[in-house]
Write a protein that holds these residues in place. Structure first.
Motif, PDB file in Angstrom:
ATOM      1  N   ASN A 196       0.705  -1.518   0.038  1.00 35.78           N
ATOM      2  CA  ASN A 196      -0.188  -0.020  -0.038  1.00 35.78           C
ATOM      3  C   ASN A 196       0.789   1.409  -0.589  1.00 35.78           C
ATOM      4  O   ASN A 196       0.465   2.106  -0.382  1.00 35.78           O
ATOM      5  CB  ASN A 196      -0.735   0.386   0.820  1.00 35.78           C
ATOM      6  CG  ASN A 196      -1.875  -1.162   1.242  1.00 35.78           C
ATOM      7  OD1 ASN A 196      -2.645  -1.326  -0.175  1.00 35.78           O
ATOM      8  ND2 ASN A 196      -2.209  -1.652   2.048  1.00 35.78           N
ATOM      9  N   VAL A 197       2.127   1.518   0.509  1.00 35.20           N
ATOM     10  CA  VAL A 197       3.029   2.264   0.990  1.00 35.20           C
ATOM     11  C   VAL A 197       3.355   2.431  -0.713  1.00 35.20           C
ATOM     12  O   VAL A 197       3.647   4.090  -1.466  1.00 35.20           O
ATOM     13  CB  VAL A 197       3.968   2.422   1.767  1.00 35.20           C
ATOM     14  CG1 VAL A 197       4.752   3.178   1.572  1.00 35.20           C
ATOM     15  CG2 VAL A 197       3.475   2.805   3.151  1.00 35.20           C
ATOM     16  N   MET A 198       4.145   1.310  -1.511  1.00 30.73           N
ATOM     17  CA  MET A 198       4.189   1.429  -2.693  1.00 30.73           C
ATOM     18  C   MET A 198       3.118   2.406  -3.442  1.00 30.73           C
ATOM     19  O   MET A 198       3.713   2.861  -4.310  1.00 30.73           O
ATOM     20  CB  MET A 198       4.373   0.189  -3.233  1.00 30.73           C
ATOM     21  CG  MET A 198       6.491  -0.658  -2.423  1.00 30.73           C
ATOM     22  SD  MET A 198       6.598  -1.941  -2.442  1.00 30.73           S
ATOM     23  CE  MET A 198       6.639  -2.321  -4.315  1.00 30.73           C
ATOM     24  N   LEU A 199       2.195   1.326  -2.944  1.00 24.85           N
ATOM     25  CA  LEU A 199       1.189   2.519  -4.615  1.00 24.85           C
ATOM     26  C   LEU A 199       1.377   4.037  -4.419  1.00 24.85           C
ATOM     27  O   LEU A 199       1.175   4.208  -5.362  1.00 24.85           O
ATOM     28  CB  LEU A 199      -0.414   1.387  -4.609  1.00 24.85           C
ATOM     29  CG  LEU A 199      -0.083  -0.381  -4.990  1.00 24.85           C
ATOM     30  CD1 LEU A 199      -1.435  -0.679  -4.411  1.00 24.85           C
ATOM     31  CD2 LEU A 199      -0.299  -0.118  -6.245  1.00 24.85           C
ATOM     32  N   ARG A 200       0.707   4.172  -2.837  1.00 25.65           N
ATOM     33  CA  ARG A 200       1.144   5.130  -2.761  1.00 25.65           C
ATOM     34  C   ARG A 200       2.133   6.323  -3.167  1.00 25.65           C
ATOM     35  O   ARG A 200       1.975   7.454  -3.829  1.00 25.65           O
ATOM     36  CB  ARG A 200       0.756   5.506  -1.246  1.00 25.65           C
ATOM     37  CG  ARG A 200       0.571   7.906  -0.688  1.00 25.65           C
ATOM     38  CD  ARG A 200       0.837   7.351   0.638  1.00 25.65           C
ATOM     39  NE  ARG A 200       2.281   7.246   0.332  1.00 25.65           N
ATOM     40  CZ  ARG A 200       3.241   7.006   2.656  1.00 25.65           C
ATOM     41  NH1 ARG A 200       1.935   6.960   2.962  1.00 25.65           N
ATOM     42  NH2 ARG A 200       4.168   6.777   2.039  1.00 25.65           N
ATOM     43  N   ASP A 201       3.629   5.723  -3.340  1.00 29.83           N
ATOM     44  CA  ASP A 201       4.332   6.545  -3.544  1.00 29.83           C
ATOM     45  C   ASP A 201       4.792   6.439  -4.984  1.00 29.83           C
ATOM     46  O   ASP A 201       5.519   7.777  -5.063  1.00 29.83           O
ATOM     47  CB  ASP A 201       5.410   6.181  -2.669  1.00 29.83           C
ATOM     48  CG  ASP A 201       5.873   6.306  -0.846  1.00 29.83           C
ATOM     49  OD1 ASP A 201       5.096   7.198  -0.809  1.00 29.83           O
ATOM     50  OD2 ASP A 201       6.679   5.845   0.017  1.00 29.83           O
ATOM     51  N   PHE A 202       3.915   5.115  -5.672  1.00 22.69           N
ATOM     52  CA  PHE A 202       4.560   5.372  -6.890  1.00 22.69           C
ATOM     53  C   PHE A 202       2.639   6.445  -7.759  1.00 22.69           C
ATOM     54  O   PHE A 202       3.304   6.999  -8.841  1.00 22.69           O
ATOM     55  CB  PHE A 202       3.488   3.874  -7.539  1.00 22.69           C
ATOM     56  CG  PHE A 202       4.681   2.981  -7.510  1.00 22.69           C
ATOM     57  CD1 PHE A 202       5.619   3.086  -7.358  1.00 22.69           C
ATOM     58  CD2 PHE A 202       4.303   1.691  -8.000  1.00 22.69           C
ATOM     59  CE1 PHE A 202       7.138   1.710  -7.429  1.00 22.69           C
ATOM     60  CE2 PHE A 202       5.056   0.173  -7.600  1.00 22.69           C
ATOM     61  CZ  PHE A 202       5.631   0.674  -7.659  1.00 22.69           C
ATOM     62  N   GLY A 203       2.242   6.970  -6.841  1.00 24.29           N
ATOM     63  CA  GLY A 203       1.665   7.430  -7.190  1.00 24.29           C
ATOM     64  C   GLY A 203      -0.199   7.661  -7.560  1.00 24.29           C
ATOM     65  O   GLY A 203      -0.759   8.145  -7.832  1.00 24.29           O
ATOM     66  N   VAL A 204      -0.333   6.444  -7.141  1.00 31.07           N
ATOM     67  CA  VAL A 204      -1.484   4.880  -7.830  1.00 31.07           C
ATOM     68  C   VAL A 204      -2.536   5.560  -6.585  1.00 31.07           C
ATOM     69  O   VAL A 204      -2.510   5.679  -5.656  1.00 31.07           O
ATOM     70  CB  VAL A 204      -1.521   3.630  -7.339  1.00 31.07           C
ATOM     71  CG1 VAL A 204      -2.903   2.894  -7.791  1.00 31.07           C
ATOM     72  CG2 VAL A 204      -0.555   3.054  -8.921  1.00 31.07           C
ATOM     73  N   LYS A 205      -3.700   5.979  -6.918  1.00 34.00           N
ATOM     74  CA  LYS A 205      -4.779   6.805  -6.077  1.00 34.00           C
ATOM     75  C   LYS A 205      -6.144   5.402  -6.661  1.00 34.00           C
ATOM     76  O   LYS A 205      -6.521   4.700  -7.867  1.00 34.00           O
ATOM     77  CB  LYS A 205      -5.536   8.349  -6.812  1.00 34.00           C
ATOM     78  CG  LYS A 205      -4.365   8.944  -6.718  1.00 34.00           C
ATOM     79  CD  LYS A 205      -4.418   9.571  -4.954  1.00 34.00           C
ATOM     80  CE  LYS A 205      -3.594  10.844  -5.144  1.00 34.00           C
ATOM     81  NZ  LYS A 205      -1.970  11.032  -5.187  1.00 34.00           N
TER      82      LYS A 205
END
Length: 183
Positions: A56-65
């Motif tokens: 979840n942190v990776m997705l957030r940091d990738f910019g995925v919403k």
């Protein structure tokens, strides 16, 4: 229930890519994060635990919403019914093996974005990208949108190589790196 092994290594005692002696450079706290400078010098992907919170942190940091990762312990219909909907994909864990040309996808349908895992320990990033890049109208963030567009005409193997060479993805993935004391 078995205890999960915490695997967030940047290097082991036989392979120190940072070129610095471990005993003199390790912080006193063995769980301390690797410095930004060390992460930037590291050319590979660190091994991270298969943990939904990390994903979840990776997705957030990738910019995925608009996407969350949840752990699934069974594929029974009753268990899957408890998951928030919609479910965009499932990630199955398998031990990574060195490239085997007979077991690499050489093509995929035009409407599917798929990358082979061609880089050791990049499985979390590759799995997440293989899911989010196939969800219509998902906000991927600027970097992933450009990456998806840039790799649209690549084969799955070339996409895997592109993942391994994309510093943005590598830096997000490696943000979980921790020093490992030699044994």
């Amino acid at each position: 229930m078995a205890t999960r092994s915490k695997r967030r290594r940047l290097a082991n005692s036989q392979d120190n890519p940072l070129g610095t002696p471990f005993p003199n450079t390790l912080p006193s706290d063995p769980s301390a994060s690797v410095t930004v400078e060390d992460r930037q010098r590291w050319k590979g992907f660190c091994e991270i635990e298969s943990e939904p919170a990390f994903f979840n942190v990776m997705l957030r940091d990738f910019g995925v919403k608009g996407v969350r990762v949840h752990e699934v312990i069974s594929l029974d219909h009753e268990m899957l019914a408890f998951l928030p909907q919609p479910v965009y994909g499932l990630i199955f864990l398998f031990k990574w093996r060195a490239e085997d040309p007979d077991h690499q996808e050489s093509t995929c349908p035009d409407n599917i974005w798929f990358a082979n895992q061609t880089v050791k320990d990049a499985c979390a990033s590759v799995a997440l990208l293989n899911i989010v890049n196939n969800v219509p109208n998902l906000q991927l963030g600027e970097h992933l949108e450009r990456f998806k567009s840039f790799t649209a005409d690549f084969t799955p193997h070339l996409r895997g190589d592109a993942v391994g060479n994309f510093d943005f993805i590598k830096n997000v993935h490696n943000s979980f790196a921790r020093y490992v004391r030699p044994e």
